[in-house]
Scaffold this motif. Structure first.
Motif, short mmCIF file in Angstrom:
data_model
loop_
_atom_site.label_atom_id
_atom_site.label_comp_id
_atom_site.label_asym_id
_atom_site.label_seq_id
_atom_site.Cartn_x
_atom_site.Cartn_y
_atom_site.Cartn_z
N ARG A 1 -5.10 7.26 5.19
CA ARG A 1 -4.45 7.89 4.03
C ARG A 1 -5.02 9.28 3.78
O ARG A 1 -4.28 10.19 3.39
N MET B 1 -7.10 -3.63 1.35
CA MET B 1 -6.29 -2.42 1.31
C MET B 1 -7.12 -1.14 1.26
O MET B 1 -6.61 -0.07 1.56
N LEU C 1 2.40 2.81 2.23
CA LEU C 1 2.39 3.64 3.43
C LEU C 1 3.80 3.76 3.98
O LEU C 1 4.50 2.76 4.12
N CYS D 1 3.13 -3.33 5.79
CA CYS D 1 2.50 -2.78 6.99
C CYS D 1 1.77 -3.92 7.71
O CYS D 1 1.44 -4.94 7.11
N CYS E 1 0.81 -1.23 0.00
CA CYS E 1 0.00 0.00 0.00
C CYS E 1 0.84 1.27 0.00
O CYS E 1 0.28 2.37 -0.01
N HIS F 1 -1.23 -4.17 8.75
CA HIS F 1 -2.56 -4.44 8.19
C HIS F 1 -2.46 -5.38 6.98
O HIS F 1 -3.16 -6.39 6.92
N ASP F 2 -1.62 -5.03 6.02
CA ASP F 2 -1.54 -5.83 4.80
C ASP F 2 -0.96 -7.21 5.08
O ASP F 2 -1.44 -8.22 4.53
N ASP G 1 -10.81 2.10 7.48
CA ASP G 1 -9.78 2.63 8.39
C ASP G 1 -8.51 3.02 7.63
O ASP G 1 -7.86 4.01 7.98
N ARG G 2 -8.16 2.23 6.62
CA ARG G 2 -6.96 2.54 5.83
C ARG G 2 -7.18 3.78 4.97
O ARG G 2 -6.30 4.61 4.82
#
Ligand SMILES: [Zn+2]
Length: 134
Positions: free
Chosen positions: A123, A114, A22, A55, A20, A57-58, A118-119
């Motif tokens: 962003r 993704m 980030l 990250c 992603c 999350h991913d 929340d993501r």
């Protein structure tokens, strides 16, 4: 994992999630992880060619998955492989939303969620603050 190998993966990724994008400096919850692109349970080795910076999350949502379903064609496709594929060929930004340009891109966005709200919100905040420039 060997600290030198971890360091090499993080440097190569320029401290960004290789899925992603980030920046690690803006990891909201947990530090970034060194991910096995092909998971160990599938025989993926712990070598530079099979490692990526991801990250939390991913990495958590991708898990050991190697494939996903493209929501447009409904076909089973392999997931994005950061070592063998070019990010910009499979993904593009639409503000805080990640868009898939190919079946691989679309399936890869779905499996790790993704574009989870929340993501997107994270962003959106980082874009507003000018610290995330995709
Ligand atoms: Zn990520």
């Amino acid at each position: 994992m060997d600290p030198e190998l971890r360091r090499a993966v993080r440097l190569r990724a320029r401290f960004r999630c290789e899925y992603c994008q980030l920046p690690e400096a803006h990891a909201a919850v947990a530090p970034f992880q060194i991910e096995h692109i092909v998971a160990r349970q599938h025989g993926g080795p712990t070598v530079l060619a099979n490692l990526a910076l991801a990250c939390h999350h991913d990495n958590l949502h991708k898990g050991p998955n190697l494939t996903g379903i493209d929501p447009v064609t409904r076909k089973l496709v392999r997931l994005f492989h950061p070592r063998r594929m070019k990010w910009a060929r499979h993904f593009e930004w639409d503000g805080p939303f990640l868009r898939g340009l190919t079946p691989i891109g679309r399936a890869t966005i779905l499996v790790p969620q993704m574009n989870h709200e929340d993501r997107v919100e994270l962003r959106r905040t980082l874009l507003r603050e000018g610290v995330f420039r995709p």
